[in-house]
Design an enzyme around this catalytic site. Structure first.
Site, PDB file in Angstrom:
ATOM      1  N   GLY A 164      42.235 -91.915  -6.515  1.00  0.00           N
ATOM      2  CA  GLY A 164      43.386 -92.065  -5.650  1.00  0.00           C
ATOM      3  C   GLY A 164      42.895 -92.914  -4.316  1.00  0.00           C
ATOM      4  N   CYS A 165      42.651 -92.299  -3.128  1.00  0.00           N
ATOM      5  CA  CYS A 165      42.443 -92.839  -1.924  1.00  0.00           C
ATOM      6  C   CYS A 165      40.859 -93.472  -1.935  1.00  0.00           C
ATOM      7  CB  CYS A 165      42.361 -92.202  -0.722  1.00  0.00           C
ATOM      8  SG  CYS A 165      44.084 -91.174  -0.614  1.00  0.00           S
TER       9      CYS A 165
END
Length: 219
Positions: A164-165
Site C-alpha cells: 500500500g503506502c
C-alpha cells in the site's frame, strides 16, 4: 535480486531475460531513511488495520537500521498516517477501506492509534510528518522540499504496508529520480502474498530490495 518462490518461471523469463529487469540502482552520496506509517494503528492487533505478526518484527528491524543510520548522520523522515478524520479529509479511504468508521468490537490498548509505535522514536535530528492522508508519503506533504534542502539522492524506504503506502511512496520517489533501497526486513504487510509480489515488483522496476545486513554494510 528479490525473487520469491511464488513467482512463476514464465514471469521470470519475461521480466529477467526478455525485458532485462535485473539491474541495480545502488547507493548515491546522501541517503535518508523514510519510515512510512509505523503507527499503533498498523502495528498493534487491537486496531482494525493493525497486524502485529509482521509489524512488530519490522519495528525491531527499523530500530536497528535507525541506530546505525544515526551513527553516520543519516536523517530519518517519519510519516504518521491519519486513520481518523472527516470524510472529506480521508476521501476515498472511507469507501475502500472502512477508515473513519467506528471501530466496533475493538478495544485499543491506548488512545493514540496515529502515534508512532514504541521502539522507533524519532531523534532530535529527524523529521516527523504528522498528517499524511493519502498512500504516498510525498502526496500533500513537504517531503520533497525537505529532501531537496538536505541534498538527499538515496531513499531507504521502510514501513507499512508494503503493498500500500510503501509501494505508493516508492513509485513517487522513483518519479522524482531518487535511488531507492528497501531493506526487506524493514517493511511489512497484512498479506504475505501482497508483500512478496510487491517487493518483487519494486526490485524489478523501481529500486533495490536487499537484506538489512547488506544495507547496514553499505552504510
Amino acid at each position: 535480486m528479490y525473487i520469491p518462490e511464488l513467482v512463476p518461471e514464465d514471469d521470470k523469463e519475461v521480466l529477467l531475460e526478455k525485458a532485462g529487469y535485473a539491474g541495480s540502482v545502488g547507493f548515491g552520496e546522501t541517503p535518508a531513511v523514510l519510515i512510512v506509517d509505523m503507527t499503533n494503528a498498523f502495528v498493534e492487533d487491537d486496531y482494525p488495520n493493525g497486524y502485529a505478526e509482521t509489524g512488530k518484527p519490522a519495528v525491531e528491524a527499523i530500530s536497528r537500521l535507525m541506530d546505525d543510520a544515526r551513527k553516520h548522520g543519516i536523517r530519518g523522515y517519519y510519516a504518521k498516517a491519519k486513520t481518523e478524520g472527516s470524510p472529506v479529509e480521508l476521501g476515498r479511504w472511507t469507501e475502500s477501506t472502512g477508515l473513519g468508521e467506528d471501530d466496533q468490537g475493538h478495544e485499543p490498548t491506548d488512545d493514540n492509534p496515529d502515534e508512532l509505535a514504541d521502539g522507533i522514536e524519532p531523534g532530535p535530528q529527524d523529521v516527523v510528518i504528522d498528517e499524511k492522508y493519502k498512500p504516498s508519503m510525498f502526496f500533500g506533504t513537504q517531503l520533497e522540499s525537505m529532501l531537496s534542502y538536505d541534498g538527499v539522492d538515496t531513499l531507504i524506504v521502510t514501513g507499512m504496508t508494503t503493498s500500500g503506502c510503501v509501494r505508493a511512496t516508492v513509485v513517487d520517489a522513483f518519479s522524482y529520480n531518487y535511488r531507492i533501497i528497501v531493506p526487506e526486513e524493514c517493511v511489512a504487510d497484512r498479506s504475505q502474498i501482497s508483500h512478496e509480489t510487491t517487493l518483487f515488483d519494486i526490485d524489478m522496476k523501481y529500486g533495490d530490495v536487499r537484506p538489512l545486513d547488506d544495507v547496514l554494510e553499505q552504510l
